[in-house]
Design a protein around this motif. Structure first.
Motif, PDB file in Angstrom:
ATOM      1  N   VAL A 149     -63.232 -62.371  51.814  1.00 55.55           N
ATOM      2  CA  VAL A 149     -62.844 -62.252  53.216  1.00 55.55           C
ATOM      3  C   VAL A 149     -64.104 -62.421  54.053  1.00 55.55           C
ATOM      4  CG1 VAL A 149     -61.752 -60.780  54.949  1.00 55.55           C
ATOM      5  CG2 VAL A 149     -61.026 -60.640  52.551  1.00 55.55           C
ATOM      6  N   ALA A 150     -64.082 -63.390  54.955  1.00 51.37           N
ATOM      7  CA  ALA A 150     -65.324 -63.701  55.679  1.00 51.37           C
ATOM      8  C   ALA A 150     -65.126 -63.658  57.183  1.00 51.37           C
ATOM      9  CB  ALA A 150     -65.842 -65.069  55.272  1.00 51.37           C
ATOM     10  N   HIS A 187     -61.795 -66.613  57.258  1.00 50.59           N
ATOM     11  CA  HIS A 187     -61.534 -67.162  55.923  1.00 50.59           C
ATOM     12  C   HIS A 187     -61.078 -66.072  54.959  1.00 50.59           C
ATOM     13  CE1 HIS A 187     -62.236 -69.689  52.321  1.00 50.59           C
ATOM     14  NE2 HIS A 187     -62.666 -68.571  51.775  1.00 50.59           N
ATOM     15  N   ILE A 188     -60.036 -66.367  54.180  1.00 49.10           N
ATOM     16  CA  ILE A 188     -59.667 -65.583  53.005  1.00 49.10           C
ATOM     17  C   ILE A 188     -59.407 -66.584  51.886  1.00 49.10           C
ATOM     18  CG2 ILE A 188     -58.052 -63.979  51.938  1.00 49.10           C
ATOM     19  CD1 ILE A 188     -57.439 -62.839  54.669  1.00 49.10           C
ATOM     20  N   VAL A 224     -67.626 -60.455  53.530  1.00 49.91           N
ATOM     21  CA  VAL A 224     -68.875 -61.126  53.912  1.00 49.91           C
ATOM     22  C   VAL A 224     -69.026 -61.061  55.425  1.00 49.91           C
ATOM     23  CG1 VAL A 224     -70.199 -63.276  53.807  1.00 49.91           C
ATOM     24  CG2 VAL A 224     -68.645 -62.673  51.938  1.00 49.91           C
ATOM     25  N   ASP A 225     -70.160 -60.521  55.903  1.00 44.73           N
ATOM     26  CA  ASP A 225     -70.343 -60.395  57.341  1.00 44.73           C
ATOM     27  C   ASP A 225     -70.990 -61.649  57.929  1.00 44.73           C
ATOM     28  OD1 ASP A 225     -73.131 -60.264  56.947  1.00 44.73           O
ATOM     29  OD2 ASP A 225     -73.195 -58.082  57.089  1.00 44.73           O
ATOM     30  N   GLU A 226     -71.271 -61.631  59.226  1.00 42.95           N
ATOM     31  CA  GLU A 226     -71.779 -62.818  59.907  1.00 42.95           C
ATOM     32  C   GLU A 226     -73.175 -63.215  59.439  1.00 42.95           C
ATOM     33  OE1 GLU A 226     -71.563 -62.186  64.076  1.00 42.95           O
ATOM     34  OE2 GLU A 226     -69.377 -62.386  64.165  1.00 42.95           O
ATOM     35  N   GLN A 227     -73.919 -62.278  58.871  1.00 41.95           N
ATOM     36  CA  GLN A 227     -75.256 -62.593  58.344  1.00 41.95           C
ATOM     37  C   GLN A 227     -75.216 -63.033  56.886  1.00 41.95           C
ATOM     38  OE1 GLN A 227     -74.787 -59.641  60.370  1.00 41.95           O
ATOM     39  NE2 GLN A 227     -75.387 -61.103  61.967  1.00 41.95           N
ATOM     40  N   VAL A 270     -78.221 -68.587  55.044  1.00 44.26           N
ATOM     41  CA  VAL A 270     -77.388 -67.753  54.187  1.00 44.26           C
ATOM     42  C   VAL A 270     -75.949 -67.767  54.685  1.00 44.26           C
ATOM     43  CG1 VAL A 270     -77.000 -65.421  53.316  1.00 44.26           C
ATOM     44  CG2 VAL A 270     -79.333 -66.275  53.598  1.00 44.26           C
ATOM     45  N   VAL A 271     -75.038 -68.218  53.816  1.00 40.47           N
ATOM     46  CA  VAL A 271     -73.605 -68.137  54.084  1.00 40.47           C
ATOM     47  C   VAL A 271     -73.034 -66.875  53.445  1.00 40.47           C
ATOM     48  CG1 VAL A 271     -71.365 -69.252  53.739  1.00 40.47           C
ATOM     49  CG2 VAL A 271     -73.379 -70.630  54.304  1.00 40.47           C
TER      50      VAL A 271
END
Length: 302
Positions: A15-16, A30-31, A95-98, A250-251
């Motif tokens: 989950v992003a 995104h999932i 996954v966070d924005e960073q 970094v994604v």
């Protein structure tokens, strides 16, 4: 090179980037469903480097287990799965924005890897062991002890449960030709305080070298201690070698450790120099860091 990876095979639900909204229901960018787990991630990386790979893991007799097996087959890997009457393990990865990732894991069948033995253990050149349950660790240590001779090299990347019981890990730690872990894990194994960030520049390589020297417990053994964005240190039993990281956007950090350690182990087992092995490992981690899933095989699908 023939490689056997041992450890977890799970479904990663990634989950992003949640969008800022009020209320209990949040929209996200995104999932996705992906194959994950240390044995799968490492196995896919070894195969991408030209190795013939078998993945020994445990999954349920369910849709998720068959999807993982199908994906491995499409990528040219052999799934040496223990099929059990309990669900395939799953992890929800946020996954966070960073790009920082946090995982919530239900280990399921993965906690029982190797209860039926490890057939084909001696029929390879490299055995790469990822995080195991304490029971699976006992099974593997017993299987190694029963081998009349060992014609393969053994690389071990212990998980959190194993590191929490250093006494139980002692036999596998001694058997390993290569031990791989991050600096915080190495400190835990050695009974030391966690290493600290130095003025915002990360953990000092000198601290990692000291930990790597302590991790090694016998002659002929090496230790790889990773420092995240600060690189890694490999101690070959005689000298320490520093590897600088590759600078990338970094994604997601999920799977970066698997990518780094497995790429290093592949080059190390082939007899490459420490500098080449560290460089290949950094490139491998950078590639995975540039994607959301923990490996480059793509989404789970029939």
């Amino acid at each position: 090179m023939k490689v056997l990876t041992i450890g977890a095979a799970v479904v990663d639900i990634v989950v992003a980037r949640a969008l800022p909204m009020r209320g209990a229901k949040q929209d996200v960018e995104h999932i996705g469903l992906y194959a994950g787990g240390g044995a799968v991630n490492a196995g896919l990386n070894f195969a991408a480097r030209g190795a013939r790979v078998a993945v020994h893991a445990a999954v349920g007799r369910d849709l998720e287990g068959s999807l993982i097996a199908d994906l491995l087959a499409r990528q040219g890997l052999r799934a040496a799965f223990d099929a059990l009457d309990e669900p395939t393990g799953k992890a929800v990865v946020i996954v966070d924005e960073q790009g920082a990732a946090r995982a919530y894991a239900q280990r399921g069948a993965s906690a029982r890897v190797g209860e039926g033995g490890f057939p084909g253990l001696g029929d390879c050149e490299l055995v790469y062991v990822t995080g195991l349950s304490l029971k699976s660790q006992e099974c593997l240590q017993a299987a190694l002890a029963r081998l009349p001779r060992r014609g393969f090299r053994l690389a071990v990347t212990p998980g959190a449960r194993q590191l929490s019981r250093p006494d139980g890990l002692a036999a596998l730690r001694c058997a390993a030709d290569l031990l791989c872990m991050n600096a915080h894990e190495a400190a835990r194994l050695c009974g030391e305080d966690p290493p600290e960030d130095v003025d915002g520049r990360g953990i000092a390589p000198e601290r990692a070298e000291a930990l790597a020297r302590r991790v090694v417990v016998r002659e002929g053994q090496g230790a790889l201690v990773t420092l995240g964005a600060s690189g890694a240190v490999f101690y070959d039993g005689q000298a320490a070698h520093f590897g600088a990281p590759h600078r990338v956007d970094v994604v997601s950090t999920v799977g970066a450790g698997d990518a780094y350690a497995s790429a290093f182990a592949h080059e190390w087992a082939r007899g490459a120099s420490p500098s080449r092995a560290l460089s290949e490992a950094a490139a491998s981690a950078a590639e995975v860091i540039g994607t959301l899933p923990a490996n480059l095989a793509g989404a789970l699908r029939r």
